[in-house]
Design a protein around this motif. Structure first.
Motif, mmCIF file in Angstrom:
data_model
loop_
_atom_site.group_PDB
_atom_site.id
_atom_site.type_symbol
_atom_site.label_atom_id
_atom_site.label_comp_id
_atom_site.label_asym_id
_atom_site.label_seq_id
_atom_site.Cartn_x
_atom_site.Cartn_y
_atom_site.Cartn_z
ATOM 1 N N LEU A 123 12.820 41.767 22.439
ATOM 2 C CA LEU A 123 13.723 40.429 22.648
ATOM 3 C C LEU A 123 14.386 40.201 23.947
ATOM 4 N N GLY A 124 14.480 41.548 24.767
ATOM 5 C CA GLY A 124 15.013 41.302 26.166
ATOM 6 C C GLY A 124 16.355 41.710 26.013
ATOM 7 N N PRO A 209 28.483 49.992 21.715
ATOM 8 C CA PRO A 209 28.057 50.453 23.208
ATOM 9 C C PRO A 209 26.703 49.786 23.668
ATOM 10 N N GLU A 210 26.552 49.586 24.929
ATOM 11 C CA GLU A 210 25.324 49.061 25.394
ATOM 12 C C GLU A 210 24.304 49.961 25.038
ATOM 13 N N GLY A 211 22.883 49.539 25.040
ATOM 14 C CA GLY A 211 21.786 50.125 24.597
ATOM 15 C C GLY A 211 20.979 49.540 23.926
ATOM 16 N N ASN A 212 19.820 50.175 23.520
ATOM 17 C CA ASN A 212 18.444 49.759 22.712
ATOM 18 C C ASN A 212 18.842 49.810 21.196
ATOM 19 N N TYR A 213 18.601 48.586 20.771
ATOM 20 C CA TYR A 213 18.844 48.299 19.184
ATOM 21 C C TYR A 213 17.523 47.599 18.881
ATOM 22 N N CYS A 214 17.433 47.189 17.384
ATOM 23 C CA CYS A 214 16.294 46.718 17.116
ATOM 24 C C CYS A 214 16.703 45.853 15.667
ATOM 25 N N LEU A 215 16.048 44.493 15.519
ATOM 26 C CA LEU A 215 16.321 43.794 14.350
ATOM 27 C C LEU A 215 15.253 44.051 13.320
ATOM 28 N N VAL A 216 15.520 44.741 12.036
ATOM 29 C CA VAL A 216 14.580 45.037 11.271
ATOM 30 C C VAL A 216 14.418 43.930 10.171
ATOM 31 N N PRO A 233 12.609 45.150 18.695
ATOM 32 C CA PRO A 233 13.624 45.772 19.616
ATOM 33 C C PRO A 233 14.307 44.697 20.669
ATOM 34 N N PHE A 234 15.282 45.180 21.031
ATOM 35 C CA PHE A 234 16.106 44.509 22.023
ATOM 36 C C PHE A 234 17.051 45.442 22.688
ATOM 37 N N HIS A 235 17.325 44.840 23.662
ATOM 38 C CA HIS A 235 18.524 45.698 24.639
ATOM 39 C C HIS A 235 19.922 45.011 24.614
ATOM 40 N N TYR A 236 20.881 45.577 23.866
ATOM 41 C CA TYR A 236 22.263 45.093 23.869
ATOM 42 C C TYR A 236 22.996 45.376 25.152
ATOM 43 N N THR A 237 23.479 44.266 25.898
ATOM 44 C CA THR A 237 24.324 44.461 26.986
ATOM 45 C C THR A 237 25.443 43.371 26.965
ATOM 46 N N ASP A 238 26.663 43.733 27.263
ATOM 47 C CA ASP A 238 27.933 43.234 27.311
ATOM 48 C C ASP A 238 27.785 41.997 28.574
ATOM 49 N N ASP A 239 27.213 40.860 28.027
ATOM 50 C CA ASP A 239 27.107 40.022 29.308
ATOM 51 C C ASP A 239 28.279 39.649 29.940
ATOM 52 N N ASN A 240 29.281 39.325 28.957
ATOM 53 C CA ASN A 240 30.523 38.909 29.410
ATOM 54 C C ASN A 240 31.056 39.887 30.500
ATOM 55 N N PRO A 606 17.385 38.458 36.895
ATOM 56 C CA PRO A 606 17.689 37.974 35.555
ATOM 57 C C PRO A 606 18.877 38.775 35.080
ATOM 58 N N LEU A 607 19.581 38.383 34.154
ATOM 59 C CA LEU A 607 21.055 38.914 33.641
ATOM 60 C C LEU A 607 20.508 40.354 33.019
ATOM 61 N N GLU A 608 19.383 40.258 32.164
ATOM 62 C CA GLU A 608 19.039 41.270 31.494
ATOM 63 C C GLU A 608 18.613 42.345 32.185
#
Length: 687
Positions: A123-124, A209-216, A233-240, A606-608
């Motif tokens: 999901l980016g 924490p920032e890193g790789n996660y997934c929606l199951v 899977p998606f990568h969580y990042t603190d965009d703020n 891109p931000l991601e």
């Protein structure tokens, strides 16, 4: 006879059973001869049509007339149901990111049994409070792609950790969904399909924490065979935090651009100083070359080596030569002789009219130019005698400026005795002739080839001062086109040659005292009495030699003075770039340009795809304070009348700036000066 069955494809039970209703549908034809079996896989209602070929019937001709060679008939309908659940097929619709490069808008997986929804289809980058997707469409299918509409149950969605090797893992600090806040979100599976609305990360995601996660997405046990869940899977990042860093990076880039502009201005200023530095030398070199060329034009100087040329020494020699010529001229003047040492004749001593003219000539506005014999000069004594005898009494002709002056002097000299008659000539009553660059009559050119014994045309042989070149017309009016030869024999030979070519010879006079008129007449007997008047040699100060040496002497003195002035001005110049300003500026400009390019590349991504470490790395490189002048001015303009300190650039004469490059310090520390903007009456007074 061959016959077959056709299966046009699944139809709705309400459709008509005629042939027209089944035309255009995908059909399968099975010939009885092959005894093939047909097992349709797409779920739906099928209509079976029979077809009999009568081409080989015994009554074929009769049947052909009746158009009954082929018999068709719908035999029956049958339904095909979906098989047991075999796979999951889904489509994720995600909202396009704003103000950045367009990302992936749609994603789909072919087979959930494999790694179709693995890390390669993620999901980016997702930030806290942001949507994972706009909606998620998932359906349970059999092995043939039919939706298993009989499957139902509860579907749950939960966020877990994710790695490429192990897949989903349980992590306590994983971000949660906003709809569940730590629990799994549930949705109802109806007729083999489920539509999951937009899901966003919860507020506690900012603590994860920032890193790789997934929606199951979990399905009821046994719903789709061995496949019980879907992993996105998606990568969580603190965009703020990233947005804050990006804003800081954009501001830092502007500061670097301001610093680059400062360096370029610095470089341009030093380039201007460099041009001025060399312009001074170029100006002097041009002036010196001009004088050098003038000295060569005097033809008294032979291509010297200007690098070792000493003008003072040559100036001393020319000065000595001028003084010697002046001493000799003064001695000849005292002895009553001309520059050639010949005795001078003074007409005023023997003629009363000439005495009156000589006395009046000294008065301003007299209109008297002078006596013809005193206005012309002939250096060669033999030529002087020849021309003087030819002119005779005309040697005493008084030249006047105009007819009014002539009439006035005729009245004043009317009482002269006949023996002292005086010739008067107004110069405006003489035909003008065209002169060449040397002041000689243009149309009286030396014949080519030059005749033997040729001396020249009489009117051109009289020398005139530079101020009296216009009097050449007077001598032409008196002497005409008379040509001068050395002997009468040479004159006769040239005349015969002219006549042989049908030429028109001019009157001829010779240095031996003979003359020949234009008609060819020569005179016998005693020659005319010599009047005793002569032109005399040109005074030393009027000779070309004296003038050339005098001009050269003046040029040498000027040249010597200019050399001294040039040396003084060049010595007064400040040293050119003593601290290597330009190389250092060039290097810094290149370095800053590289930094700005790298920052622009990060800001365009891109931000991601931008990492926090990369942003912090660019921000760790501080801008030298010298460029903060522009930033302070920009902030002050943005904040209006708000008082705030700013860093002010050093003015000439003040403390050295760290990047002034005029000193030896390379320090980046520039003291800040706090300035408060005046308000009210003080502001008006300051303005």
């Amino acid at each position: 006879m061959p016959s077959c069955l056709s299966f046009p494809g699944p139809v709705e039970p309400s459709q008509s059973k005629t042939k027209a209703d089944t035309d255009g549908l995908p059909a399968v034809v099975v010939a009885f001869d092959d005894l093939q079996k047909y097992a349709p896989t797409a779920a739906g209602l099928y209509a079976v049509h029979g077809e009999i070929d009568l081409n080989y019937h015994v009554y074929r001709d009769h049947l052909e007339k009746m158009k009954l060679l082929t018999l068709r008939r719908s035999l029956f309908y049958f339904a095909v149901s979906p098989d047991k659940p075999f796979a999951l097929r889904g489509k994720v619709v995600r909202e396009a990111p704003r103000k950045r490069k367009k990302g992936v808008n749609a994603w789909s997986a072919e087979d959930a049994r494999g790694s179709a929804w693995g890390a390669s289809h993620h999901l980016g980058g997702v930030a806290s409070g942001k949507q994972l997707f706009e909606k998620l469409l998932v359906r349970v299918e059999d092995a043939h792609g039919n939706v298993c509409d009989g499957v139902g149950g509860t579907v749950s969605a939960k966020i877990m950790g994710f790695t490429e090797k192990t897949g989903p893992t349980t992590v306590k600090t994983a971000p949660s969904l906003a709809a569940a806040e730590g629990e799994a979100a549930t949705f109802e599976l109806k007729q083999g399909c489920v539509e999951i609305p937009a899901l966003s990360l919860g507020t506690n995601a900012s603590h994860a924490p920032e890193g790789n996660y997934c929606l199951v997405i979990s399905f009821p046990q046994g719903t789709a065979g061995s496949v019980t869940s879907v992993t996105l899977p998606f990568h969580y990042t603190d965009d703020n935090a990233k947005e804050t860093l990006l804003q800081e990076l954009a501001a830092r880039k502007r500061d670097w651009v301001a610093y680059q502009q400062y360096l370029e201005k610095k470089l341009a200023r030093h380039e201007g100083e460099k041009q001025k530095y060399y312009a001074v030398e170029a100006k002097w070199d041009a002036r010196m070359r001009e004088i050098q060329q003038e000295m060569l034009n005097t033809k008294r100087l032979k291509s010297p080596n200007w690098e070792t040329f000493v003008a003072k020494d040559l100036s001393t020699q020319t000065g000595d030569a001028l003084r010697k010529m002046e001493r000799e001229a003064g001695a000849a003047e005292k002895a009553g002789k001309d520059a050639k040492g010949r005795r001078k004749y003074y007409f005023q001593d023997m003629h009363d009219g000439l005495k009156m003219v000589n006395d009046a000539k000294m008065q301003e506005g007299s209109g008297i130019i002078g006596v013809l014999a005193e206005l012309g000069f002939v250096g060669d004594e033999q030529l002087d005698a020849c021309l003087s005898k030819t002119l005779g009494r005309y040697m005493q002709t008084v030249l006047l400026e105009g007819e009014t002056t002539l009439v006035d002097w005729k009245k004043r000299l009317r009482n002269l005795p006949p023996s002292q008659n005086l010739a008067l000539l107004a110069t405006d009553n003489v035909s003008r002739v065209q002169l060449d660059a040397e002041g000689k009559i243009l149309h009286l050119q030396t014949p080519k080839p030059r005749p033997a014994g040729w001396v020249g045309y009489a009117a051109n042989l009289v020398e005139l001062a530079d101020s009296n070149k216009y009097l050449r017309s007077v001598f032409f009016s008196l002497l005409g086109s008379k040509a001068v030869f050395d002997t009468i024999e040479s004159a006769r030979a040239w005349r015969r040659e002219m006549l042989r070519h049908n030429g028109k010879p001019p009157p001829l006079i010779c240095l031996d005292g003979e003359k020949m008129e234009q008609t060819g007449i020569e005179w016998a007997g005693q020659q005319l009495r010599d009047p005793g008047f002569r032109f005399g040699a040109m005074p030393v100060r009027l000779t070309e030699k004296y003038k050339a040496i005098k001009h050269l002497h003046n040029l040498l003195e000027t040249y010597d003075e200019l050399l001294a002035e040039k040396a003084a001005e060049l010595a007064a110049r400040p040293p050119l770039d003593p601290h290597n300003v330009q190389p250092r500026c060039h290097a810094k400009v290149q370095e800053v340009a590289t930094k700005i390019k790298a920052m622009s590349k990060v800001l365009d991504q891109p931000l991601e795809t931008v990492s926090t470490a990369s942003l912090q790395g660019h921000l760790s490189d501080a801008v030298p304070e010298q460029s903060q002048v522009v930033s302070a001015q920009r902030d002050e303009a943005a904040d209006g009348d708000q008082e705030k300190p700013c860093v002010k650039r050093k003015v000439p004469g003040g403390p050295k700036s760290a990047f002034d490059f005029d000193g030896e310090s390379d320090s980046d520390e520039v003291p800040a000066i706090t300035i408060k903007r005046p308000r009210g009456a003080r502001a008006k007074k300051a303005n």
